[in-house]
Enzyme design. Sequence first.
Site, PDB file in Angstrom:
ATOM      1  N   GLY A 178       0.236  -5.458   0.703  1.00 53.48           N
ATOM      2  CA  GLY A 178      -0.778  -5.546  -0.340  1.00 53.48           C
ATOM      3  C   GLY A 178      -0.239  -6.126  -1.632  1.00 53.48           C
TER       4      GLY A 178
ATOM      5  N   GLU B 149      -0.542  -9.763  -1.125  1.00 56.80           N
ATOM      6  CA  GLU B 149      -1.968 -10.099  -1.174  1.00 56.80           C
ATOM      7  C   GLU B 149      -2.473 -10.092  -2.615  1.00 56.80           C
ATOM      8  OE1 GLU B 149      -4.090  -8.694   2.851  1.00 56.80           O
ATOM      9  OE2 GLU B 149      -2.939  -7.100   1.905  1.00 56.80           O
TER      10      GLU B 149
ATOM     11  N   ALA C 121       0.828  -1.207   0.000  1.00 53.21           N
ATOM     12  CA  ALA C 121       0.000   0.000   0.000  1.00 53.21           C
ATOM     13  C   ALA C 121       0.861   1.255   0.000  1.00 53.21           C
ATOM     14  CB  ALA C 121      -0.917  -0.002   1.218  1.00 53.21           C
TER      15      ALA C 121
ATOM     16  N   GLU D  71       2.460  -5.680   7.641  1.00 58.21           N
ATOM     17  CA  GLU D  71       1.476  -4.719   8.173  1.00 58.21           C
ATOM     18  C   GLU D  71       1.509  -4.610   9.689  1.00 58.21           C
ATOM     19  OE1 GLU D  71      -0.229  -5.911   4.155  1.00 58.21           O
ATOM     20  OE2 GLU D  71       0.882  -6.871   5.780  1.00 58.21           O
TER      21      GLU D  71
END
Length: 719
Positions: A100, A103, A61, A123
């Site tokens: 992310g 992911e 992110a 995270e």
Amino acid sequence: MALYTRVSGSVGVITLQNPPVNALSAAVRQGIVDMMDKALNEPEVKSVVICGQSGRFCGGADIKEFRTNMTGPPLVPMIHRIESGAKPVVAAIEGVALGGGLELALGCHYRIAHSKARLGLPEVLLGLLPAAGGTQRLPRLIGVPAALDLITTGRHVTAAEALQLGLVDEVTDHNTVDAAVKFALSVSGKSVVARRISTYLCPRPPDLDAFFEMAMQQVRQKSRGAIAPVACVQAVHAAATLPYAQGMEREKQLMATLFGSGQARALQYFFFAQRAVSRWSTPSGAHWDTSKPRPVHKAAVIGLGTMGRGITVALAQAGLSVVAVETHEKQLMEAKQAVSGMLERGAKRGRMVSAHDKVSYSCSMQSVADVDLVIEAVFEDMALKKNMFQQLSSICKPGTFLCTNTSGLDIDLLATQTHNPELVVGMHFFAPANVMKLLEVVYGQRSSAQAVATAMQLGKKMDKVSVAVGNCRGFVGNRMLKPYLEQALFLLEEGATPELVDKVLEEFGFAMGVFRMSDLSGLDVGWRVRKADGLVDPDASTGKSARIRHGFRYSPLGDLLCEQGRFGQKTGRGWYQYDRPGSRVAKPDPWLHSFLEEYRTRHGLLARRIDHQEVLERCLYALINEGFRILEDGIAAGPEDIDVIYVFGYSWPRHRGGPMFYADMVGLTKILERLEHYHQAHPDVPSLQPCSLLRKLVASGSPPVYRWREFIKKIHSQL
């Protein structure tokens, strides 16, 4: 910010474009959605490859978006769209796939990684959890125990480990995109139903309840009050016990709780603080980080005690040639054996295999004549260090940087012993020097910008977090530590016990309280310093001490214990008792409690009940107050410098951001009020008198911590 091309006739290639790490900004997410729709709707395209430009897949992110109202397509539906599509999608992982980014890769049907790639879900280090399906897909793919390890620690894994875990399907040493395209061609037209991780049954360890109970217990113990690791366990538990859709809902709920928490704010502040200290500047705002460091190929370490050995190892593991000097033959042989052992253990943990060849040993100071940089690491004695710098200035070739590993001695005074004081800087390592991440780089009045830049760059090469600070007694870390330790001793005089003080500080999040840490490091270390400063009263043991030194309150408790030969763990007795010398299991000591009672009686001190709040406020607020003085004096350029030093060097809990961030969270007005309250109660303790910078910040409306640097710069520009 995603490029779409078609290669080999039937493979659509989507390239993420957002340097330097192709973070998933709103524009990138929109690009992925648009390009994915295009690929899925083109009849000619039979399979898809997702990659990142410049040899990096995706760093996750865009953290800057956390501070704003996020726009653009949400990540979860975007990844679901990729996974639910009928065409095979292959992730070509180069460089990094983090957060992310990983992911996103887990939403693809296949994953091809370059051998040098790193993958992870960090995270938790930002006070969050992987909330785009990471806590639900990863356990389904690699099993609960392995997924818990990665998610609760945030650690990165190599491509080789990822392959072993089943996280990737293939590892290549060649062009990753070419390998992914070739793989995509081989699976074109094949059904992807069996490749959708969200449909997998989560492999469950035997006796699931007992497993998670143990996992939660271990995580709580390690996290010391951090809530994100606990939430990560809860989310993975949902993956193991609930259908995917319900697990995703649980992940979303937990993330919502974390996202708005003070701990997430603290950890995200600290993330940016680490980057701020690498762009080092003077308090007046002049940026020195534009100065070009000089390359260092060969370095020398003078003095091979505990610190010198660790520094030698750190330099060798960074790839430098090192001349290790110890003038006593016996100590040299002992050091050689110790350094060799540390290098061997480092090699086993995956560090440099050839580091042994990097170190040569000598008894002669003349052996440093041709090095680029010297780090002096002899005993912390000014006369000895001055003599060393005189010798080094005569022996070393012109232009050699002369650095001292000192925890608080005057850099400017050492520089006067040399022909070129502009080449002198401090490099304050923390023990063990080959392990601890922090390096205080201390510049004196005449240190050149290039000398500081070279020391900072060398620290980075050794994988240290380097912070540039000004020259004063104790620099930043130890200068702030002094009032913190003093308050702990004063609390003992007034009725507290070591167990109470340590319990409060450890509940706050410190790995060890004041007194357990003192026992570990050795009470005699501080005793020597206090004797050198003329603070130790030779009559203290007779009861004649007035408990005043140089006009201010002074506690001789530590001195009195040292006179009894109680040096801590090394002697089996200190603030606590131990089963044997060297043991680390601290136990309350009835002798110590009696000793404190007798001490109070002798000095007319009436013991009173001291609560947890007073322990925390007096210890932490005195430390914070000294931090404001350091900012006011220009020793640190901003609050981030202090916070990074305290988290990496002094075990301040990361999820509380650092002492200056914590002050902002508590509220500067409250800090000021409490300091005034305690100073009125203890007027002979100057560390409790509120600093004028704190008063100015409160008078200016208590601006948030990220604006203090500009506020301080303005003050210094007016001086």
